[in-house]
Design a protein around this motif. Structure first.
Motif, PDB file in Angstrom:
ATOM      1  N   TYR A  34       3.458  11.292  -8.389  1.00 48.60           N
ATOM      2  CA  TYR A  34       2.761  11.792  -9.574  1.00 48.60           C
ATOM      3  C   TYR A  34       2.205  13.196  -9.320  1.00 48.60           C
ATOM      4  O   TYR A  34       2.349  14.096 -10.156  1.00 48.60           O
ATOM      5  N   TYR A  35       1.560  13.402  -8.172  1.00 46.60           N
ATOM      6  CA  TYR A  35       1.035  14.728  -7.837  1.00 46.60           C
ATOM      7  C   TYR A  35       2.155  15.742  -7.685  1.00 46.60           C
ATOM      8  O   TYR A  35       2.014  16.906  -8.057  1.00 46.60           O
ATOM      9  N   HIS A  36       3.285  15.295  -7.132  1.00 51.54           N
ATOM     10  CA  HIS A  36       4.435  16.197  -6.982  1.00 51.54           C
ATOM     11  C   HIS A  36       4.951  16.645  -8.348  1.00 51.54           C
ATOM     12  O   HIS A  36       5.292  17.817  -8.539  1.00 51.54           O
ATOM     13  N   TYR A  66       0.822  -1.210   0.000  1.00 51.31           N
ATOM     14  CA  TYR A  66       0.000   0.000   0.000  1.00 51.31           C
ATOM     15  C   TYR A  66       0.854   1.257   0.000  1.00 51.31           C
ATOM     16  O   TYR A  66       0.501   2.267  -0.608  1.00 51.31           O
ATOM     17  N   LYS A  67       1.976   1.190   0.686  1.00 55.44           N
ATOM     18  CA  LYS A  67       2.871   2.331   0.711  1.00 55.44           C
ATOM     19  C   LYS A  67       3.371   2.639  -0.695  1.00 55.44           C
ATOM     20  O   LYS A  67       3.483   3.799  -1.096  1.00 55.44           O
ATOM     21  N   GLY A  68       3.649   1.587  -1.475  1.00 58.78           N
ATOM     22  CA  GLY A  68       4.083   1.787  -2.851  1.00 58.78           C
ATOM     23  C   GLY A  68       3.019   2.456  -3.694  1.00 58.78           C
ATOM     24  O   GLY A  68       3.305   3.369  -4.477  1.00 58.78           O
ATOM     25  N   GLY A  69       1.763   2.012  -3.529  1.00 64.41           N
ATOM     26  CA  GLY A  69       0.674   2.634  -4.277  1.00 64.41           C
ATOM     27  C   GLY A  69       0.490   4.088  -3.918  1.00 64.41           C
ATOM     28  O   GLY A  69       0.316   4.944  -4.791  1.00 64.41           O
ATOM     29  N   LYS A  70       0.533   4.377  -2.620  1.00 71.58           N
ATOM     30  CA  LYS A  70       0.393   5.774  -2.184  1.00 71.58           C
ATOM     31  C   LYS A  70       1.563   6.621  -2.667  1.00 71.58           C
ATOM     32  O   LYS A  70       1.385   7.780  -3.078  1.00 71.58           O
ATOM     33  N   ASP A  71       2.771   6.040  -2.623  1.00 74.31           N
ATOM     34  CA  ASP A  71       3.944   6.801  -3.056  1.00 74.31           C
ATOM     35  C   ASP A  71       3.905   7.121  -4.540  1.00 74.31           C
ATOM     36  O   ASP A  71       4.327   8.201  -4.961  1.00 74.31           O
TER      37      ASP A  71
END
Length: 498
Positions: free
Chosen positions: A131-133, A121-126
């Protein structure tokens, strides 16, 4: 406040953390290593190898042998049966069923609570954070997210342990922030029949405002083409005009890039790749249009590496992160919060940057051809077929290659079976481009072509040849992959027979 704005605000802290491990990679890995040993010192495997007394990497290597899945299988079977504190503290309830390739024997990779939360999940959030960054005006959460998994049926192994594809485990445990924007329904996503699921997904997502698609390229193409059929020939840019991001992984994307760009002719679509397996989430693309991935160093995974020119299975000598070199093939070895200890994953990677540490996946330790000293790897064949397709305006769905051995005075060869999505007008021209490109990419292949190898032998397979083979083996969908390179002829003979 819109969710996109909230998410953009939340990710700033994580971007700072990522920047920290980029600047301090060795310290980050040391912290992971310390934490893993401390957490597991009272487990069965921790006691066997004296984790509580290990104080150096040298001690770790001396006390803890390298292992393959077969070596870990007896421990995993104990965990499946419900025994606690075997490979990781407590009881493991989830096991990812994976063959990695089309081998008959399945693997059951333990997926602990820590691995789900702190790795997958951490990978998905990262990925979304990065991407947003990189794209501060992104509006991903104003639309739907389509995630195409494989065979997502879940099956009981014991009263309180379960197995399924990693995608099933992830969907079953999704946090609310991911679940609220996902499409289609969980009932469709978790369907067991792959062909029926593709059809229902296509129909269910046709009227949705999809902003993100995610999945293995070969299977995603099947879904996208089915969606176009269901829409009676509409373009995907008409069906999903706001589609912004495709997250892909599982196989090298380059051979598929032209097909995706042909199907989705949109300049605003960004492609981001990940390296996420049952064993862990290892790396992700951290820049727009990059072709390599940032190695993620704080996911509860401690990395070691075996130089492939010295690879000798579990008798190999490993090195640490600070010892790796650029553009050199390494076998990946991991110790994880999922309970894998000095585990040889089976993938090979090379570093494209050492500051930060960025990688490309180059192939498999067992998926290569070296029948004549040519040392051909998947990276070579993927690049060569991509170039041949581009220059002949053709496309492919799948391929496999095997050696054709020397017979009498006849030279050997590499025999290819390719299932084209668009046939080249001239197969001889295609073969020549493929061969020339392989010579340019691999000096060992080039040398053997002048000595004992003839031009590649290429067979154009009928439609759905590989899909039918997988279906016959009960492996259609899921994380099963066609072995693209085999150093023997067992697989290609089955395909040629069909």
């Amino acid at each position: 406040m819109p969710f996109d704005t909230i998410f953009s605000w939340i990710i700033k802290k994580r971007i700072e953390q990522i920047a920290h491990f980029i600047e301090n990679p060795i310290d980050a890995q040391k912290a992971v290593w310390d934490s893993l040993l401390e957490s597991a010192k009272h487990t069965q495997i921790g006691k066997e190898h004296g984790f509580s007394s290990i104080s150096s990497y040298y001690d770790f290597k001396q006390n803890t042998p390298l292992r393959t899945y077969e070596d870990l299988a007896p421990y995993i079977q104990q965990s499946i049966a419900g025994k606690e504190d075997v490979l990781w503290p407590g009881k493991t309830h989830w096991f990812s069923k994976s063959s990695g390739t089309t081998n008959a024997k399945s693997k059951f990779i333990p997926v602990t609570h820590e691995a789900i939360q702190e790795c997958h999940y951490k990978g998905g959030k990262d990925l979304l954070s990065i991407y947003y960054h990189n794209n501060p005006n992104a509006k991903l959460f104003s639309g739907k997210h389509l995630i195409l998994g494989g065979n997502t049926s879940l099956n009981k192994l014991s009263p309180d342990s379960y197995f399924g594809d990693l995608s099933a485990i992830i969907v079953k445990n999704l946090p609310f922030w991911a679940e609220i924007r996902r499409t289609p329904s969980r009932e469709i996503t978790l369907m067991e029949n792959w062909e029926e699921k593709i059809d229902k997904m296509a129909k269910a997502c046709l009227e949705e405002d999809v902003k993100i698609i995610a999945g293995v390229p070969s299977w995603m193409l099947v879904l996208l083409n089915r969606i176009i059929e269901v829409s009676q020939g509409k373009k995907l840019t008409e069906i999903w005009p706001n589609l912004e991001l495709y997250m892909h992984g599982g196989v090298n994307f380059e051979p598929y890039r032209n097909q995706f760009q042909s199907l989705i002719d949109s300049p605003k679509l960004n492609y981001y790749q990940t390296y996420n397996a049952s064993e862990g989430f290892f790396s992700l693309q951290n820049e727009n249009k990059a072709t390599d991935m940032l190695l993620m160093l704080d996911y509860g995974i401690f990395y070691e590496f075996i130089p492939m020119d010295k690879f000798n299975g579990t008798n190999s000598e490993t090195i640490e992160l600070q010892e790796v070199e650029l553009d050199k093939n390494y076998a990946l070895v991991i110790s994880t919060n999922g309970g894998l200890w000095r585990y040889i994953v089976g993938d090979t990677i090379k570093f494209t940057s050492l500051s930060p540490f960025k990688i490309k996946v180059t192939g498999r330790t067992k998926h290569f051809i070296n029948a004549f000293g040519e040392e051909l790897i998947i990276e070579n064949t993927d690049l060569a077929i991509a170039k041949a397709c581009k220059e002949t305006n053709s496309g492919f769905k799948e391929y496999t290659v095997a050696p054709k051995y020397l017979e009498g005075n006849k030279k050997g060869a590499h025999e290819w079976v390719i299932e084209f999505s668009t046939e080249p007008a001239n197969l001889n021209e295609f073969t020549q481009i493929l061969d020339t490109t392989l010579c340019e990419l691999n000096s060992d292949y080039e040398a053997k072509r002048k000595m004992i190898l003839q031009s590649p032998i290429i067979h154009s397979a009928t439609s759905n040849t590989f899909g039918n083979w997988l279906k016959e083996k009960g492996k259609l969908g899921g994380q099963n992959k066609i072995p693209r390179l085999k150093n023997d002829r067992a697989f290609i003979e089955e395909i040629l027979k069909d």
